[in-house]
Structure formats: structure tokens, C-alpha cells
Design a protein around this motif. Sequence first.
Motif, short mmCIF file in Angstrom:
data_model
loop_
_atom_site.label_atom_id
_atom_site.label_comp_id
_atom_site.label_asym_id
_atom_site.label_seq_id
_atom_site.Cartn_x
_atom_site.Cartn_y
_atom_site.Cartn_z
N UNK A 1 99.23 -34.42 96.67
CA UNK A 1 98.03 -34.79 95.95
C UNK A 1 97.53 -36.40 95.67
N UNK A 2 98.11 -36.83 95.55
CA UNK A 2 98.27 -38.41 95.67
C UNK A 2 96.89 -38.67 96.41
N UNK A 3 97.03 -38.56 97.68
CA UNK A 3 96.06 -37.74 98.98
C UNK A 3 94.39 -37.06 98.33
N UNK A 4 94.35 -36.07 97.90
CA UNK A 4 93.02 -35.45 97.10
C UNK A 4 92.66 -36.29 96.43
N UNK A 5 93.40 -37.20 95.59
CA UNK A 5 93.19 -37.82 93.95
C UNK A 5 92.42 -38.53 95.02
N UNK A 6 92.70 -39.81 95.63
CA UNK A 6 92.20 -41.01 96.94
C UNK A 6 91.66 -40.72 96.69
N UNK A 7 90.74 -39.54 97.43
CA UNK A 7 89.61 -39.30 98.81
C UNK A 7 88.95 -38.33 97.61
N UNK A 8 89.37 -38.45 96.37
CA UNK A 8 87.97 -37.39 95.42
C UNK A 8 87.54 -39.16 94.44
N UNK A 9 87.99 -40.01 94.23
CA UNK A 9 88.34 -41.23 93.83
C UNK A 9 87.83 -42.12 94.56
N UNK A 10 88.61 -42.54 96.23
CA UNK A 10 88.16 -43.58 96.90
C UNK A 10 88.94 -44.73 96.11
N UNK A 11 89.61 -44.10 95.07
CA UNK A 11 90.76 -45.86 94.41
C UNK A 11 92.12 -45.67 94.28
N UNK A 12 92.41 -46.64 94.88
CA UNK A 12 94.10 -46.79 95.28
C UNK A 12 94.83 -46.64 94.39
N UNK A 13 94.02 -47.37 93.09
CA UNK A 13 94.88 -48.17 91.96
C UNK A 13 94.68 -46.93 91.30
N UNK A 14 94.46 -45.79 91.08
CA UNK A 14 94.62 -44.76 90.53
C UNK A 14 95.45 -43.67 90.62
N UNK A 15 96.39 -43.98 92.16
CA UNK A 15 97.41 -43.25 92.71
C UNK A 15 98.87 -44.01 92.61
N UNK A 16 98.51 -45.87 92.76
CA UNK A 16 99.20 -46.58 92.71
C UNK A 16 99.96 -46.12 91.35
N UNK A 17 99.14 -45.78 90.00
CA UNK A 17 99.90 -46.09 88.66
C UNK A 17 100.63 -44.82 88.09
N UNK A 18 99.79 -43.49 88.87
CA UNK A 18 100.64 -42.26 88.90
C UNK A 18 101.88 -42.68 89.38
N UNK A 19 101.77 -42.80 91.39
CA UNK A 19 103.09 -43.28 91.78
C UNK A 19 104.18 -43.94 91.25
N UNK A 20 103.76 -45.19 89.95
CA UNK A 20 104.67 -46.33 89.62
C UNK A 20 105.22 -44.78 87.98
N UNK A 21 104.48 -43.67 87.87
CA UNK A 21 104.86 -43.49 86.53
C UNK A 21 106.35 -42.27 87.43
N UNK A 22 105.57 -41.66 87.95
CA UNK A 22 107.01 -40.85 88.88
C UNK A 22 108.37 -42.07 89.13
N UNK A 23 107.85 -43.72 89.58
CA UNK A 23 109.08 -43.86 89.77
C UNK A 23 109.95 -44.17 88.97
N UNK A 24 109.42 -44.84 87.81
CA UNK A 24 109.70 -44.97 86.61
C UNK A 24 110.92 -44.34 85.55
N UNK A 25 110.09 -42.75 85.94
CA UNK A 25 110.27 -41.85 84.71
C UNK A 25 111.89 -41.50 86.37
N UNK A 26 111.82 -41.56 87.60
CA UNK A 26 113.07 -41.08 88.54
C UNK A 26 113.97 -42.27 87.92
#
Length: 208
Positions: A164-189
Motif C-alpha cells: 500500500x505504501x509503495x503504491x502511494x509512493x509511486x503515485x505521489x513520488x513523495x516519501x514524506x506521505x508514507x513516512x507520516x502514514x508509517x508513523x501513524x501506524x507505529x505510534x498507534x501500535x
Amino acid sequence: VMELLFGSGIASEEWYIWVENIIITDVICLIVVMLMATQGEKTPIEKHTMTFGQFICAIFMNAGIIGVGAILGAIIELALSYNFGIVGGGQTVSNMMLDSNAFWRILTVGIGAPIVEELIFRKFLIDRTVQYGQFLAIFLSGLFFGLFHGNFAQFFFATMIGWFFAYIYIKTGNVVHTIFLHMGVNLTTSVITIFFAKKYMEVLDGRL
């Protein structure tokens, strides 16, 4: 070296355990991938910005993917443990999280790991595999991300989230988006989930 600098008891210090873990699993891995990446041809990805609505939608999709992946991983880990006595490692990870200090857990798992892992598995990996096709780049990014976690309990949802993150990165070309999404997942868990798990354990201890 660390024992000479800080004393023989350093290995039992919680902050050292978390720092050592993040260095071994993330920082060293990042350095190796960066060195390997210099040998490959980089393909520029066109940049697009996610709207606020799209980002919120991605958060909810994250939750659904994690839920499905976690259930699948738990079922397979239980089946392997029951039928073959194979322990997938999920319980070890859970115990480590439950027994850890919140500050070091948040710093390493919640903030540090998402930054490093997104640079490795999205930015550096996809930039050098997308030339062979978006599907292959997405597939490899998610698969390697899942294998990197090293246990059945996390493999399935990590792989699915990685896709899912890879798809977002390819469509946006911006790794900042996936970093914040990843942080949301990890901070939640690592914060919310662990908080309620500890409260649940306290309730059980009070009943016994």
C-alpha cells in the motif's frame, strides 16, 4: 566498545537495548541499501501532493489492511505452533513492547523506524526497480518489507502495508506521505495499543 565507555551494565539498560536494536535493524540496513543503490540507475518519479481527504482515507485503509493482515498472521502462526511447534516470534515482539519504556519505544519504533524504513523500502528500492515496471517495484517493496520484520505475526500485515505504501509512493513520488502514514501506524501500535494491553493485563492481575 560500549562496555568500555559506559560500563559492563550497559547491555541491560533499556535505552541501550532499543538503540542497539534500531541501529542493527535500521541504520546498518540503510547504509547497506544506500551503498547498493549507488550501483543502480535511479528512475525519477513524478511528484504529486496528496489532498487532506486522500490522506485521511489512506489512514482508514491502513487500519483495515493491518486488521486483515494481523488476523491472517495470527491464524497462520497459531497453526504452525499447534501442528509443528514452530514459534513465529510474535509473542517475543509483544513481550518486548509491553515491558519497554514508553519514551524509548516512541523514539525508536514510533519515529525513528518509519523514517529509516520508508527511505529504504520505498525511496531507495522503488526508485531503482520501477524502471522494470510499477507492479514489480510495488511487489518487491512490500515483500522485502514484510520479510524484514522477521516473524509470522508481522509478516503478513507488514507486506500488505508495504504494498500500500509503495503504491502511494509511486503515485505521489513523495516519501514524506508514507513516512507520516508509517508513523501513524507505529505510534498507534507502540503507544495506544500497548497502553490498553497493559491496562488489560492489570485488570487480569487484579482478578487473580
